[in-house]
Design a protein around this motif. Structure first.
Motif, PDB file in Angstrom:
ATOM      1  N   GLY A  86       0.791  -1.226   0.000  1.00 55.37           N
ATOM      2  CA  GLY A  86       0.000   0.000   0.000  1.00 55.37           C
ATOM      3  C   GLY A  86       0.820   1.272   0.000  1.00 55.37           C
ATOM      4  O   GLY A  86       2.059   1.244  -0.066  1.00 55.37           O
ATOM      5  N   ALA A  87       0.123   2.381   0.099  1.00 52.37           N
ATOM      6  CA  ALA A  87       0.737   3.701   0.078  1.00 52.37           C
ATOM      7  C   ALA A  87       1.667   3.891   1.261  1.00 52.37           C
ATOM      8  O   ALA A  87       1.482   3.291   2.324  1.00 52.37           O
ATOM      9  N   GLU A  88       2.659   4.753   1.077  1.00 53.60           N
ATOM     10  CA  GLU A  88       3.666   4.987   2.102  1.00 53.60           C
ATOM     11  C   GLU A  88       3.066   5.478   3.418  1.00 53.60           C
ATOM     12  O   GLU A  88       3.565   5.154   4.495  1.00 53.60           O
ATOM     13  N   SER A  95       6.268   1.121  11.720  1.00 53.52           N
ATOM     14  CA  SER A  95       6.172   0.622  10.354  1.00 53.52           C
ATOM     15  C   SER A  95       7.518   0.718   9.653  1.00 53.52           C
ATOM     16  O   SER A  95       8.400   1.479  10.059  1.00 53.52           O
ATOM     17  N   LEU A  96       7.656  -0.049   8.574  1.00 57.36           N
ATOM     18  CA  LEU A  96       8.846  -0.012   7.729  1.00 57.36           C
ATOM     19  C   LEU A  96       8.594   0.863   6.510  1.00 57.36           C
ATOM     20  O   LEU A  96       7.447   1.079   6.105  1.00 57.36           O
ATOM     21  N   ASN A  97       9.664   1.352   5.919  1.00 56.10           N
ATOM     22  CA  ASN A  97       9.561   1.988   4.605  1.00 56.10           C
ATOM     23  C   ASN A  97       8.937   0.985   3.635  1.00 56.10           C
ATOM     24  O   ASN A  97       9.219  -0.220   3.699  1.00 56.10           O
ATOM     25  N   VAL A  98       8.091   1.457   2.718  1.00 54.42           N
ATOM     26  CA  VAL A  98       7.340   0.548   1.852  1.00 54.42           C
ATOM     27  C   VAL A  98       8.242  -0.316   0.986  1.00 54.42           C
ATOM     28  O   VAL A  98       7.963  -1.497   0.740  1.00 54.42           O
ATOM     29  N   SER A  99       9.367   0.221   0.525  1.00 50.46           N
ATOM     30  CA  SER A  99      10.249  -0.588  -0.316  1.00 50.46           C
ATOM     31  C   SER A  99      10.927  -1.685   0.502  1.00 50.46           C
ATOM     32  O   SER A  99      11.138  -2.801   0.012  1.00 50.46           O
ATOM     33  N   VAL A 100      11.239  -1.381   1.772  1.00 53.05           N
ATOM     34  CA  VAL A 100      11.834  -2.396   2.655  1.00 53.05           C
ATOM     35  C   VAL A 100      10.801  -3.465   2.988  1.00 53.05           C
ATOM     36  O   VAL A 100      11.076  -4.671   2.931  1.00 53.05           O
TER      37      VAL A 100
END
Length: 245
Positions: A197-199, A225-230
């Motif tokens: 999903g969105a950042e 939460s983690l960064n979306v790419s991670v």
């Protein structure tokens, strides 16, 4: 193959759209009048192409050419037709592996995700036509060139993509911290599509509802939460781990 990054002029943009060029966004001068301008606006609405109405000063900054009140940004890569992409993968692969991105808007995150997807053997990435990061030169650079290797398809509504994938026997796994199930307790070894999903807001409620499974990444620290790419990398590599085992 790399393409020119900009098309300017009303007629030129109309021809580019009709020729199937991968147009990221069109900038139109506010208050633009005339038959050709109306034809272009109608075509952009029909094709669901992102459009911004801006002052002529911005257009002058974007291009030194005679833009006639209209400038289009062109993707440096070609997009795949969604259904054709899925059909090809389903026919050729025993365990198709897709990635759906719901509202990922940062181009560098997108590029990093594409790079990881390529390393994990993802068969195709699906993004909605509206509200997604464009494939820019920065995206391609951050992807380390993977944007030229992994098929990327755009679709009007991500839910339509989910229903089509499900009809082809592919399980939809949504990444959300709201799930009670940990990713590492979930069976993701079969045909699947991971949804990220969105950042800031995560996956939209309607997409979460349509998913077959929902899973979270266990977090041991204080940050929520983690960064979306991670996070995407964790999900994709869990699929790889389970398939290797």
């Amino acid at each position: 193959m790399e393409k020119k990054s900009q098309v300017y002029g009303l007629r030129a943009i109309i021809e580019a759209v009709e020729a199937g060029q991968a147009i990221q966004k069109v900038y139109l001068q506010k208050g633009l009048k005339g038959t050709l301008a109306q034809e272009l606006e109608s075509l952009l609405r029909k094709e669901n192409i992102s459009t911004s109405y801006v002052p002529v000063e911005k257009l002058n900054r974007l291009s030194k050419n005679n833009h006639q009140g209209a400038i289009a940004n062109i993707s440096p890569v070609s997009f795949s037709d969604f259904e054709t992409m899925v059909e090809k993968v389903v026919q050729e692969k025993k365990e198709p592996f897709f990635l759906l991105l719901d509202g990922v808007t940062d181009v560098r995150n997108f590029g990093a995700i594409i790079r990881t997807a390529e390393c994990c053997g993802v068969d195709g990435i699906v993004i909605p036509k509206q509200g997604s990061a464009p494939v820019t030169d920065d995206t391609v650079k951050t992807s380390a060139g993977a944007a030229f290797s992994v098929p990327i398809a755009k679709i009007g509504h991500l839910k339509d993509a989910i229903f089509y994938l499900q009809s082809n026997g592919i399980n939809i796994v949504a990444a959300t911290e709201k799930s009670k199930d940990d990713l590492f307790d979930l069976d993701v070894s079969g045909p699947c599509a991971i949804v990220m999903g969105a950042e800031d807001t995560g996956i939209s409620p309607s997409i979460l509802k349509a998913a077959d499974k929902r899973a979270k990444i266990p977090l041991m620290g204080k940050i929520g939460s983690l960064n979306v790419s991670v996070a995407c990398g964790v999900f994709l590599y869990e699929v790889v781990r389970q398939r290797l085992n």
